[in-house]
Scaffold this motif. Sequence first.
Motif, PDB file in Angstrom:
ATOM      1  N   HIS A 924      -8.076   0.058   4.774  1.00  0.00           N
ATOM      2  CA  HIS A 924      -7.042  -0.766   4.161  1.00  0.00           C
ATOM      3  C   HIS A 924      -7.606  -2.158   3.889  1.00  0.00           C
ATOM      4  O   HIS A 924      -8.295  -2.734   4.736  1.00  0.00           O
ATOM      5  CB  HIS A 924      -5.813  -0.871   5.073  1.00  0.00           C
ATOM      6  N   ARG A 925      -7.280  -2.683   2.728  1.00  0.00           N
ATOM      7  CA  ARG A 925      -7.790  -3.998   2.336  1.00  0.00           C
ATOM      8  C   ARG A 925      -6.669  -4.860   1.761  1.00  0.00           C
ATOM      9  O   ARG A 925      -5.656  -4.355   1.267  1.00  0.00           O
ATOM     10  CB  ARG A 925      -8.917  -3.862   1.315  1.00  0.00           C
ATOM     11  N   CYS A 926      -6.888  -6.163   1.812  1.00  0.00           N
ATOM     12  CA  CYS A 926      -5.903  -7.110   1.275  1.00  0.00           C
ATOM     13  C   CYS A 926      -5.915  -7.061  -0.255  1.00  0.00           C
ATOM     14  O   CYS A 926      -6.982  -7.008  -0.875  1.00  0.00           O
ATOM     15  CB  CYS A 926      -6.221  -8.544   1.710  1.00  0.00           C
ATOM     16  N   ALA A 927      -4.728  -7.090  -0.816  1.00  0.00           N
ATOM     17  CA  ALA A 927      -4.625  -7.174  -2.269  1.00  0.00           C
ATOM     18  C   ALA A 927      -5.091  -8.555  -2.732  1.00  0.00           C
ATOM     19  O   ALA A 927      -5.068  -9.532  -1.985  1.00  0.00           O
ATOM     20  CB  ALA A 927      -3.185  -6.931  -2.708  1.00  0.00           C
ATOM     21  N   THR A 928      -5.500  -8.621  -3.987  1.00  0.00           N
ATOM     22  CA  THR A 928      -5.886  -9.914  -4.552  1.00  0.00           C
ATOM     23  C   THR A 928      -4.650 -10.814  -4.667  1.00  0.00           C
ATOM     24  O   THR A 928      -3.518 -10.353  -4.597  1.00  0.00           O
ATOM     25  CB  THR A 928      -6.517  -9.737  -5.938  1.00  0.00           C
ATOM     26  N   GLU A 929      -4.915 -12.105  -4.872  1.00  0.00           N
ATOM     27  CA  GLU A 929      -3.800 -13.047  -4.878  1.00  0.00           C
ATOM     28  C   GLU A 929      -3.061 -13.090  -6.203  1.00  0.00           C
ATOM     29  O   GLU A 929      -1.946 -13.606  -6.277  1.00  0.00           O
ATOM     30  CB  GLU A 929      -4.295 -14.464  -4.548  1.00  0.00           C
ATOM     31  N   ARG A 930      -3.676 -12.558  -7.240  1.00  0.00           N
ATOM     32  CA  ARG A 930      -3.054 -12.652  -8.556  1.00  0.00           C
ATOM     33  C   ARG A 930      -2.266 -11.393  -8.884  1.00  0.00           C
ATOM     34  O   ARG A 930      -2.715 -10.284  -8.670  1.00  0.00           O
ATOM     35  CB  ARG A 930      -4.111 -12.888  -9.643  1.00  0.00           C
ATOM     36  N   ILE A 931      -1.087 -11.623  -9.499  1.00  0.00           N
ATOM     37  CA  ILE A 931      -0.238 -10.516  -9.942  1.00  0.00           C
ATOM     38  C   ILE A 931      -0.622 -10.165 -11.375  1.00  0.00           C
ATOM     39  O   ILE A 931      -0.727 -11.032 -12.237  1.00  0.00           O
ATOM     40  CB  ILE A 931       1.248 -10.916  -9.892  1.00  0.00           C
ATOM     41  N   ILE A 932      -0.824  -8.869 -11.630  1.00  0.00           N
ATOM     42  CA  ILE A 932      -1.150  -8.443 -12.986  1.00  0.00           C
ATOM     43  C   ILE A 932       0.057  -7.820 -13.673  1.00  0.00           C
ATOM     44  O   ILE A 932       0.071  -7.642 -14.896  1.00  0.00           O
ATOM     45  CB  ILE A 932      -2.328  -7.454 -12.978  1.00  0.00           C
ATOM     46  N   GLY A 933       1.079  -7.507 -12.895  1.00  0.00           N
ATOM     47  CA  GLY A 933       2.287  -6.938 -13.485  1.00  0.00           C
ATOM     48  C   GLY A 933       3.299  -6.584 -12.422  1.00  0.00           C
ATOM     49  O   GLY A 933       3.102  -6.812 -11.223  1.00  0.00           O
ATOM     50  N   VAL A 934       4.414  -6.025 -12.862  1.00  0.00           N
ATOM     51  CA  VAL A 934       5.487  -5.590 -11.960  1.00  0.00           C
ATOM     52  C   VAL A 934       5.979  -4.240 -12.444  1.00  0.00           C
ATOM     53  O   VAL A 934       6.187  -4.040 -13.654  1.00  0.00           O
ATOM     54  CB  VAL A 934       6.651  -6.602 -11.949  1.00  0.00           C
ATOM     55  N   THR A 935       6.155  -3.314 -11.515  1.00  0.00           N
ATOM     56  CA  THR A 935       6.748  -2.030 -11.858  1.00  0.00           C
ATOM     57  C   THR A 935       8.157  -1.986 -11.304  1.00  0.00           C
ATOM     58  O   THR A 935       8.426  -2.513 -10.211  1.00  0.00           O
ATOM     59  CB  THR A 935       5.905  -0.862 -11.322  1.00  0.00           C
ATOM     60  N   GLY A 936       9.060  -1.381 -12.061  1.00  0.00           N
ATOM     61  CA  GLY A 936      10.459  -1.386 -11.642  1.00  0.00           C
ATOM     62  C   GLY A 936      11.192  -0.155 -12.115  1.00  0.00           C
ATOM     63  O   GLY A 936      10.723   0.596 -12.991  1.00  0.00           O
ATOM     64  N   THR A 937      12.353   0.059 -11.537  1.00  0.00           N
ATOM     65  CA  THR A 937      13.226   1.140 -11.969  1.00  0.00           C
ATOM     66  C   THR A 937      14.654   0.651 -11.961  1.00  0.00           C
ATOM     67  O   THR A 937      15.068  -0.080 -11.050  1.00  0.00           O
ATOM     68  CB  THR A 937      13.070   2.376 -11.056  1.00  0.00           C
TER      69      THR A 937
END
Length: 1221
Positions: A924-937
């Motif tokens: 398991h690794r830390c996600a990067t600090e930048r958001i590239i998008g959002v998924t939603g429903t």
Amino acid sequence: MILTTNGLMMFLFLLNNYFRQINSQYCYGCKRHATNSLTGDVQNWALLIQSYILKLASDSMHREKTQSYFDSADYKEENKSGDKLLHDMKLILDTFFEKKQRAANAIADEARQIYDKLYMQRYNDYKLNSTGWYISEGMSPIDSLLSTTITSTASINKKEIYPLGLSKYQRLLDLNNYTYRDADIPLRFPPNMTFHPHFKRNVSLHHSVVKISDEIPRDDIQIIWTVEWTYELEKIFRENRKLDPEIRWQYFGSNVGLIRLYPGREWDQNFAGFYNDYDPRIRPWYIGTTSGPKDIIIILDCSRSMRGSKFEIGKSIAKVIIDTLTKQDYVNIICVHESHWNDIGKWTEYKTEVLSCQQDTMVQATLAYKRDLKEKLLHLHAGGTSEFENAFDLTFDLFQRKPKTGCHTLIIFITDGQDTDGETVRCGAGQYTRSGYVPGPICKYNWTKYWNTVKHKQQFTEPKARIFSYLIQDNGQVFPGRLACDNNGHFQMLADGENLINKMYHYFDYLSKISLDANGSWTSQYIDQWGLGVMITYAIPVVSTIDNTTIGVAGVDITLDDIENVLMSKTWGTVYGFLINRDGDAIIHPGLKSTTIPIEDPISTHVTKLEMIDNKPENFSYIVQSMLRGEMGSQRLPNAYRSTIRRQLGILGEHDEKFREVRQPKNLLLYDESFFNLLIEYNSTKGRENLKGKFEHMQVKINDTKYQNLRVSYLYSSIMLAPRVYCDPSEYFYNDDLAQKTIDAHIYINYHLYNNQTNNNNNNITVDDIGCRQNNSKFHENTRAYVLISQPIERVWRQRPPELTKDIIWTYVGMRTGVFRTYPAHRSVREYDHTTRAWYKRAVAYQDRTTASMPYLDLSGGGKVITIAQAIFEGMTTAENKDCELIGNNNQTRKLTGGCPCTTGKECLSGYCYQPKSDQKGIHRCATERIIGVTGTDIIYNSFHSEIMKRMVASDGKRSCGSTYQCPNSSMTDFNCTTKCYLIDHAGYLIVDPDFVDVSPFHEDKYNQLTLGHKEGEVMSDLIYKHGVFDREETITFQGTCHVSKPSSKVTLEGIPVNPEELDNKYKNKGPIPQFMNEYGCIQDQVTYKIKRMNEKQLSWTELIVGEVHGPCMSGYYYLTPLVKTNLYLLVIENYQNEKSKLFYNFNCKIQRSVVDSGAFRIINGTCAHKNEKMSSLSDENKCPQLRDITLDCKYNSMTKITIMNKVSIVFLFSFFYRIN
């Protein structure tokens, strides 16, 4: 009085009970006899609800799949330079603005040459041959005159020939159809007008039109002459457009009340079908250019003698003056009347007052302040004496105070000139005698005293105030006439209130002549009356060389959308730009309302209020001063405040200096076809010709059971590209060739399927997408990469079981660049940009959690929905060992950067720890600090509500959510208690409320952005002040939208757009609309709440907050617990009673709820709360334009009345006063 024992005991019991009720209202810690029985149930319910939400998110969105696509994508890392960015932006904006300025200057130069040449020629022709015109054979009158030689203008005086000799025509309709094309006469419209996206309407690029003010006689010789000579401007209009195809409206506004506009168009109509009036002389771009900044005080005689039509005319004059002011001006109004006795000895109270709520200063002439002044005028009533001394003292006192321009000082004096207010206005108390009551003396006013007062005050006023006096109906010319003539002004008598602009010609003519500055200038932002939204204008006065008269103003418009698009085209990551004017006010800034929302009075405020908190960082003020001096440079601000969400660094943060962007995948054959969101256009004639078989292949369903009035395809997802994705967002926005737009987008996003290279044996196909740098490109660089990388998730969404998707409306992923993929395929509204939506911003702000939105009305026609969303991060980076140590050099615990091994999200800077699919070791690794998008429903609200409620069943089977039962300590038949259950978010907004179920989706104000404080004020107060769960924050919002009248709920769907297609076409099908806008921009006090320990120490499962309240609205025992992996909190109220809240006279209940409610409440701009902090004038800063020393014509009559002996005859002797140049 003697009380019996029983009576005394009863009295004490009631008294004790009364104090118990009072104490229970304010003493939240008081012990009660009621027992709480739901402690274990509430914690269990929270676990069940969270599990449902997390499973719903996982099964419907498959975030881990989408994340893996971006983890395995190719990235290009760029080193960004702030200095280079600034240099590039300067070049772009300099070129952008210079093009418009050159165009306006060209119009002004051409207008001046044409006017002077034709005027001189017609003057000569008139002198030589006053009986006719000489026209060369085969030439038009205009061409004939242009071909002649001009004689000397040294001895020409326009007044010698005005209005003779200007035109041979007696009627405007005698002009031919080329010279005279009229915007509000259908038979004079330009032929073959077609829709153009830059103008959002049908226009003619081959012709201009004229629009004549309704107050101007159309057959006036000056109008005919102006129509004739301005026709020659069409050549320069077309030349400007050839040089700059992106140019918007070009026009020349004449001083006679006519405008020539290019390109030609039909004018807007009102509900009755009449064309709206338009007078260029009162528009901001005209007034601001010709007169320059000025300070104006309007003195309105409000005495009793002004009653009736005179007072209405006086108020109309004041309104005309106010309407012609711009944001560069300062103004106030003084209503003059004082107290008096009447003829029967009654004292009536009046007081001379300054109308603006800023009574000790002048106010800036913004739309808000002008609206405030006009509203105050509307409610004025005439009465009282005509004592002007106090009014003149107030006037000159206001001129001495700041804020002001200090450039040009004017007094508008409106009166009937009467030296008495009639028999009923007495300046003495009167007395009683033996024969009855004798009233006091009739008020008589000493004009000499007032003249001397003004003369004395003028000695200390710089610049000296010019006075324009307007006498209404009566013949008392002496006082206002001398007042104006002694103070370099003008005196005018007005018999009625019709056509005031023309009757006040000398005032407006003076303003047009006063400025010596013939240079152009940029206006403040304003709403375009021609439909292009918020804009600024470069306007330049056109001055005749014959006698230095300003004959009009040339203008070229720029919409703020154009500038914002330029700024956004050069931004990346969390970088943003802003634009300020010469006063430091922000014109474009992410902290202001978007320029795409055209509301009246667009807000601009000083940029320091948007970029600083508590005057920090201090260095930002220095940066602003450097900007105002026109300097270039850069400075790092380590403690900069960011006005937008999740932006915690400076204008160019350290994380932004190295920017990673995805690249187009190398093996394009792995990606299926994607479809543009305009599904119906695949079935158009053009679509079928160019995209054969695609419509049938998609199997588009119309009016599906689940999607009424919509077109959807279950086989594919669809791609929506936000306007900012396009190189020219305006062309995209209003381009009605939707079929061609669909073809262009489809071929672009599927370029790998339409390029012959795909047939070779090498699967590593690379097609560079360089964006707008490429000729004829329509989309920004690298847009296609996001379409391709997100494409495989479509297969996953399509394979979900029907029992899961039966209540799900849409599932989507929205990426930071503006690419939006949604399933099933459907149409989105034209202006849709998912990055501006609340669900997107929530997911970005709480990137480590699964977020739920407030209920809202879906723009795509899905009804009342809730969005469940999760953030998608940039692809995993390779972290160095030194960056992956939890203990830093100073022995303090620190957060891990992206790519570092982790066990929980709390260790990570991003807050999210997961196992990348590409990591073969399973670490398991830390996600990067930048958001590239959002998924939603999106899930139907009522279904979501039902699923939540069915999980909240009490262990005793009696006190489940929504159940009714016997209240504690009540009779066996009293079943008035219920269990109320809510889901609230981190800011106290209601997410789930039983009352939302029965609300119509179109009554969004009844379920969207409602707070717990609005609904259960006592509980919210307890959570704030007793438990400290919420922090109250008071801020100022510059993005407010206020309403002239209260918005009403939609009673019927008739005429209301219900799907994206109808919304997109609304601007075309709306028909004639009035020039009334119910919304305007406003600055407001804003109250918000947020969970106090949200970032530092989250509420845990074991931290159940309980309490009991008994207040003016309700009573009950409440429980609050978090859903720790979401942004939600469960609130349960046991033994809930709210009968008292239903009493209409229960004002304490309304107060209790209002003091803990959230929202933007008090309107600041245009009110006393909005203080102008600028304490320097333009004069202090040496920014005033040079003014001409103009001597105005001023004349008035002095009248003496003499009665001869006892005869009835009355003789009037007149003295005539006249001042000339």
